[in-house]
Design a protein around this motif. Structure first.
Motif, PDB file in Angstrom:
ATOM      1  N   TYR A 140       1.001  -1.156  -0.001  1.00 48.91           N
ATOM      2  CA  TYR A 140      -0.150  -0.039   0.221  1.00 48.91           C
ATOM      3  C   TYR A 140       0.953   1.238  -0.131  1.00 48.91           C
ATOM      4  O   TYR A 140       0.556   2.300  -0.805  1.00 48.91           O
ATOM      5  CB  TYR A 140      -0.994  -0.016   1.190  1.00 48.91           C
ATOM      6  N   CYS A 151      -7.452   0.051   3.153  1.00 50.88           N
ATOM      7  CA  CYS A 151      -6.047   0.417   3.278  1.00 50.88           C
ATOM      8  C   CYS A 151      -5.632   1.403   4.325  1.00 50.88           C
ATOM      9  O   CYS A 151      -4.655   0.937   5.382  1.00 50.88           O
ATOM     10  CB  CYS A 151      -5.265   0.827   2.002  1.00 50.88           C
ATOM     11  N   TYR A 166     -12.857   3.801  -4.010  1.00 44.46           N
ATOM     12  CA  TYR A 166     -11.622   4.310  -3.491  1.00 44.46           C
ATOM     13  C   TYR A 166     -11.606   5.701  -3.916  1.00 44.46           C
ATOM     14  O   TYR A 166     -11.468   5.868  -5.210  1.00 44.46           O
ATOM     15  CB  TYR A 166     -10.397   3.156  -3.769  1.00 44.46           C
ATOM     16  N   CYS A 221      -8.279  -4.283   0.310  1.00 46.03           N
ATOM     17  CA  CYS A 221      -7.183  -3.580   0.314  1.00 46.03           C
ATOM     18  C   CYS A 221      -6.064  -4.567  -0.508  1.00 46.03           C
ATOM     19  O   CYS A 221      -5.605  -5.401   0.099  1.00 46.03           O
ATOM     20  CB  CYS A 221      -6.351  -3.104   1.811  1.00 46.03           C
TER      21      CYS A 221
END
Length: 415
Positions: A72, A82, A176, A217
């Motif tokens: 990430y 995340c 996201y 994630c």
């Protein structure tokens, strides 16, 4: 057979035992103390159990989270979970789960104000890589149109559902908000869509038969955590209270209603090919059953192809797909038959009656105990083995059996 995986495990344990005996011989020969051997054997067995996911340590989830967060921070993993996952104060009470042979990792934690289960799929050997390399070793990604078509094809192959391009386009994005490279997002989406469970969660979300998908994630995703029905069951039923018995009867009625939805409320009936108590979850209000492990959940048309793929066989069990049983053509010695049993037969056999070995119940199921009336046991035995076959049952439980069982259980839950 139901216990194909069990026989494989026993075979591996035999090899392990031979290895341990060899080590014992060496230790004795060298006049080392027995404690040394015991430590070696214990460590080896524990390591094997860890490898096969029969036991786990909370160190493992921390390792997987660390790896995901490294990706990430480097920009190769994205997702709506995340930030929280990689924040030291974000996800709390992380604990690993045992017996997750279909996944690389399964662990639970607190996300927001509720419990979730995190799942990391195993890498697939025949996985189709999204990008390819040109002559200068530069990664080339498909166009948006090609990527959408790839998703449509993937869904058709795995679930025999024709996805329109609008829905496929929607599935090509991750929820996201931060800026990121589209190619990275494509990689993350494609990795997730290779997992049968993740794809099923998306495709059947509106039917509310599986846990709610919380987010992801990278290749790690999280789902709603539910209590498994095994918490309402215990091995020793000799001192069952009436309230415990009634609760298990009500659970069984809920399971029957759930199976009916799988057969009649979906675009195509679904087969559950890996059934055990820990895979059934019940909501906190005790009003709904959901199925928790979707690695081996497929539409009937897909399971029929899996069991009739034309592969070589010597006996019927060679053509089985986990609990979905089939037949070997003993003339051609090829797997050419679709699934022979159904969800109800498997549930009656493995959940309601329990673990049967050589015709004897070794571990009682949800409906087997001192309070079980003889008429119920008779119906359950017929449901678990509709054609009264010797050996592994391979016939489907009929609608009539289902109705008899539902009527009987409904009456018992009120008495």
């Amino acid at each position: 057979m139901w216990f194909l995986d069990f026989h494989l495990i026993m075979n591996n344990l035999c090899h392990l035992l031979i290895w341990i005996l060899a080590q014992l011989y060496k230790l004795v020969k060298r006049r080392l103390i027995l404690v040394g051997f015991a430590s070696l054997a214990s460590f080896t067995i524990f390591a094997i159990l860890l490898k096969w996911s029969f036991t786990c340590s909370n160190i493992q989830p921390q390792k997987y989270v660390k790896n995901i967060c490294t990706d990430y921070h480097s920009g190769t993993s994205i997702g709506n979970l995340c930030d929280e996952l990689c924040n030291p104060d974000g996800i709390s009470s992380i604990s690993c789960h045992n017996f997750h042979t279909g996944k690389e990792a399964v662990f639970s934690g607190i996300h927001g104000n509720h419990s979730v289960v995190f799942k990391l799929p195993r890498k697939i050997s025949n996985y189709d890589v999204l990008h390819w390399l040109d002559n200068s070793s530069k990664k080339i990604y498909p166009s948006e149109v090609d990527f959408t078509n790839m998703i449509v094809t993937n869904v058709k192959l795995k679930f025999n559902i024709f996805l329109n391009h609008i829905d496929a386009k929607r599935m090509s994005y991750i929820n996201y908000s931060l800026n990121h490279h589209r190619e990275i997002e494509m990689e993350n989406v494609w990795n997730l869509l290779q997992d049968n469970e993740y794809l099923a969660l998306l495709l059947y979300e509106k039917f509310d038969i599986f846990p709610h998908l919380e987010g992801s994630c990278g290749s790690l995703y999280a789902v709603q955590k539910l209590n498994t029905i095994s918490r309402y069951w215990h091995l020793i039923t000799l001192y069952d209270s009436k309230s415990e018995w009634v609760k298990r009867v009500k659970l069984s009625v809920m399971i029957l209603d759930f199976l009916l939805r799988l057969d009649h409320a979906l675009p195509e009936p679904l087969h559950i090919c890996d059934i055990n108590m820990d895979h059934f979850g019940v909501t906190n209000d005790f009003k709904k059953i959901k199925y928790l492990d979707l690695d081996y959940v497929h539409p009937v048309s897909v399971t029929n192809k899996l069991t009739a793929d034309g592969s070589d066989c010597k006996q019927h069990s060679d053509c089985d797909f986990k609990d979905c049983r089939s037949f070997c053509n003993l003339m051609t010695f090829k797997c050419q038959h679709g699934v022979a049993n159904n969800n109800l037969q498997i549930v009656c056999e493995k959940i309601f009656l329990g673990w049967v070995l050589s015709g004897r119940v070794m571990v009682p199921g949800l409906l087997l105990g001192p309070r079980s009336p003889r008429v119920l046991i008779d119906v359950l035995e017929l449901c678990a083995n509709p054609d009264v076959e010797s050996g592994t049952p391979r016939a489907p439980a009929s609608k009539e059996i289902r109705n008899r069982l539902h009527k009987l259980l409904s009456h018992l839950s009120l008495s």
